[in-house]
Design a protein around this motif. Structure first.
Motif, short mmCIF file in Angstrom:
data_model
loop_
_atom_site.label_atom_id
_atom_site.label_comp_id
_atom_site.label_asym_id
_atom_site.label_seq_id
_atom_site.Cartn_x
_atom_site.Cartn_y
_atom_site.Cartn_z
N MET A 1 32.40 69.16 -0.24
CA MET A 1 31.47 67.78 -0.36
C MET A 1 30.82 67.79 0.96
O MET A 1 31.17 67.54 2.02
N SER A 2 29.40 67.91 0.84
CA SER A 2 28.59 67.76 2.02
C SER A 2 28.40 66.30 2.27
O SER A 2 28.15 65.23 1.52
N THR A 3 28.07 65.95 3.69
CA THR A 3 27.98 64.43 4.08
C THR A 3 26.44 64.48 3.93
O THR A 3 25.56 65.11 4.35
N PRO A 4 26.08 63.26 3.60
CA PRO A 4 24.71 62.97 3.63
C PRO A 4 23.87 62.83 4.82
O PRO A 4 24.35 62.42 5.91
N THR A 5 22.66 63.47 4.73
CA THR A 5 21.95 63.39 5.91
C THR A 5 21.74 62.12 6.45
O THR A 5 21.25 61.03 5.84
N LYS A 6 21.82 61.87 7.75
CA LYS A 6 21.29 60.58 8.45
C LYS A 6 20.00 60.38 8.68
O LYS A 6 19.56 61.28 8.87
N ILE A 7 19.60 59.15 8.56
CA ILE A 7 17.92 59.00 9.03
C ILE A 7 18.02 58.80 10.40
O ILE A 7 18.98 58.24 11.11
N THR A 8 16.74 59.29 10.81
CA THR A 8 16.60 59.16 12.45
C THR A 8 15.67 57.96 12.57
O THR A 8 14.87 57.86 11.94
N VAL A 9 16.31 57.22 13.88
CA VAL A 9 15.36 55.95 14.16
C VAL A 9 15.24 56.14 15.87
O VAL A 9 15.92 56.48 16.28
N ALA A 10 14.07 55.77 15.89
CA ALA A 10 13.49 55.49 17.31
C ALA A 10 13.08 54.16 17.59
O ALA A 10 12.24 53.47 16.80
N THR A 11 13.24 53.68 18.78
CA THR A 11 12.91 52.20 19.15
C THR A 11 12.22 52.09 20.30
O THR A 11 12.75 53.00 21.31
N ALA A 12 11.47 51.30 20.60
CA ALA A 12 10.90 51.09 22.04
C ALA A 12 10.45 49.76 22.08
O ALA A 12 10.01 49.08 21.01
N TRP A 13 10.29 49.19 23.31
CA TRP A 13 9.54 47.91 23.41
C TRP A 13 8.49 48.03 24.32
O TRP A 13 8.56 48.71 25.29
N LEU A 14 7.35 47.47 23.85
CA LEU A 14 6.04 47.49 24.84
C LEU A 14 6.05 46.02 25.62
O LEU A 14 6.96 45.88 26.22
N ASP A 15 5.02 45.34 25.65
CA ASP A 15 4.86 44.08 26.26
C ASP A 15 5.66 42.91 25.58
O ASP A 15 5.22 42.36 24.39
N GLY A 16 6.73 42.85 26.18
CA GLY A 16 7.55 41.64 25.37
C GLY A 16 8.83 41.58 26.08
O GLY A 16 9.00 42.03 27.41
N CYS A 17 9.72 40.57 25.62
CA CYS A 17 10.87 40.15 26.45
C CYS A 17 12.00 41.13 26.14
O CYS A 17 13.09 40.87 26.70
N SER A 18 12.17 41.87 25.03
CA SER A 18 13.24 42.65 24.75
C SER A 18 14.20 41.81 23.79
O SER A 18 15.19 42.36 23.67
N GLY A 19 13.86 40.69 23.52
CA GLY A 19 14.60 39.95 22.47
C GLY A 19 14.84 40.36 21.42
O GLY A 19 16.14 40.33 20.65
#
Length: 180
Positions: A1-19
Motif C-alpha cells: 500500500m503506497s502512502t498518499p502524496t503530500k501536498i506542498t505548501v509555501a508561506t511568506a510574509w510581506l509587509d505586515g506583523c506576522s500575526g
C-alpha cells in the motif's frame, strides 16, 4: 500500500506583523496532523532558503509595500498552483496601506527624522525601496483564495487547508470575517 502524496505548501510574509503566521502556529497539536498531509517546503517557519519550482499551495501574508514584497508575490504566483491571500493586510492592504493617504516623503520624514533622537537619517542601505501605493496581494498578482481576519483564527486556517487537502474549494466566508 503506497502512502498518499503530500501536498506542498509555501508561506511568506510581506509587509505586515506576522500575526497570520502566529495564528498558523496556533494550530497547536493539529500541526502534527497537518504535517502528515503537507510538506512545508518554504516558509519563515522552516530553514529553506529558496522557493521550489512547483508548489501546490502558496500562502502570502501582508501587503505589497516594497519592491521586495512585489518580487516575492510575483515569485509565489509563478511557482504556486494555488495562491492564498491570508489576513486583512494581504486581502485589503489594511494597516500598511494607511500610508497611502500621505506623501511617501512625509511618511519617511515622520518615521526617521521627526520621531528620532539619535541618527536622524532615512536608511538607504539594506532597505528595499518602498512602493506607492501599498496594495493588497491581488492588486499585483492573481489570488485564488482570500482568507480575511486580523489575524484569521487558527480554526479558519485549518478549515481552508483541509478543504484544499481534500481537493475542495474552501469558502472562507463561512468561518471568517474582516478584522476578527
Amino acid at each position: 500500500m503506497s502512502t498518499p502524496t503530500k501536498i506542498t505548501v509555501a508561506t511568506a510574509w510581506l509587509d505586515g506583523c506576522s500575526g497570520c503566521h502566529m495564528s498558523f502556529l496556533d494550530l497547536d497539536e493539529r500541526l502534527i496532523e497537518l504535517a502528515q498531509k503537507v510538506d512545508i517546503v518554504y516558509s519563515p517557519l522552516v530553514d529553506t532558503k529558496e522557493l521550489p519550482d512547483r508548489v501546490d499551495v502558496g500562502i502570502l501574508e501582508g501587503s505589497i509595500s516594497s519592491e521586495d514584497d512585489l518580487e516575492k508575490a510575483r515569485l509565489f504566483r509563478a511557482h504556486c498552483h494555488l495562491l492564498i491571500s491570508l489576513g486583512d493586510c494581504a486581502v485589503t492592504g489594511n494597516v500598511p496601506a494607511m500610508r497611502n493617504h500621505f506623501k511617501l516623503a512625509d511618511v519617511m520624514d515622520r518615521a526617521y527624522r521627526e520621531n528620532v533622537t539619535l541618527q536622524l537619517q532615512i536608511p538607504t542601505r539594506g532597505v528595499p525601496a518602498l512602493l506607492t501605493p501599498v496594495k493588497p496581494v491581488h492588486g499585483e498578482v492573481k489570488v485564488d483564495v482570500f482568507v480575511p481576519g486580523c489575524p484569521p483564527s487558527a480554526d479558519a486556517i485549518w478549515y481552508v487547508l483541509n478543504e484544499l487537502i481534500e481537493g475542495r474549494t474552501p469558502d472562507p466566508s463561512s468561518v471568517t470575517r474582516f478584522g476578527a
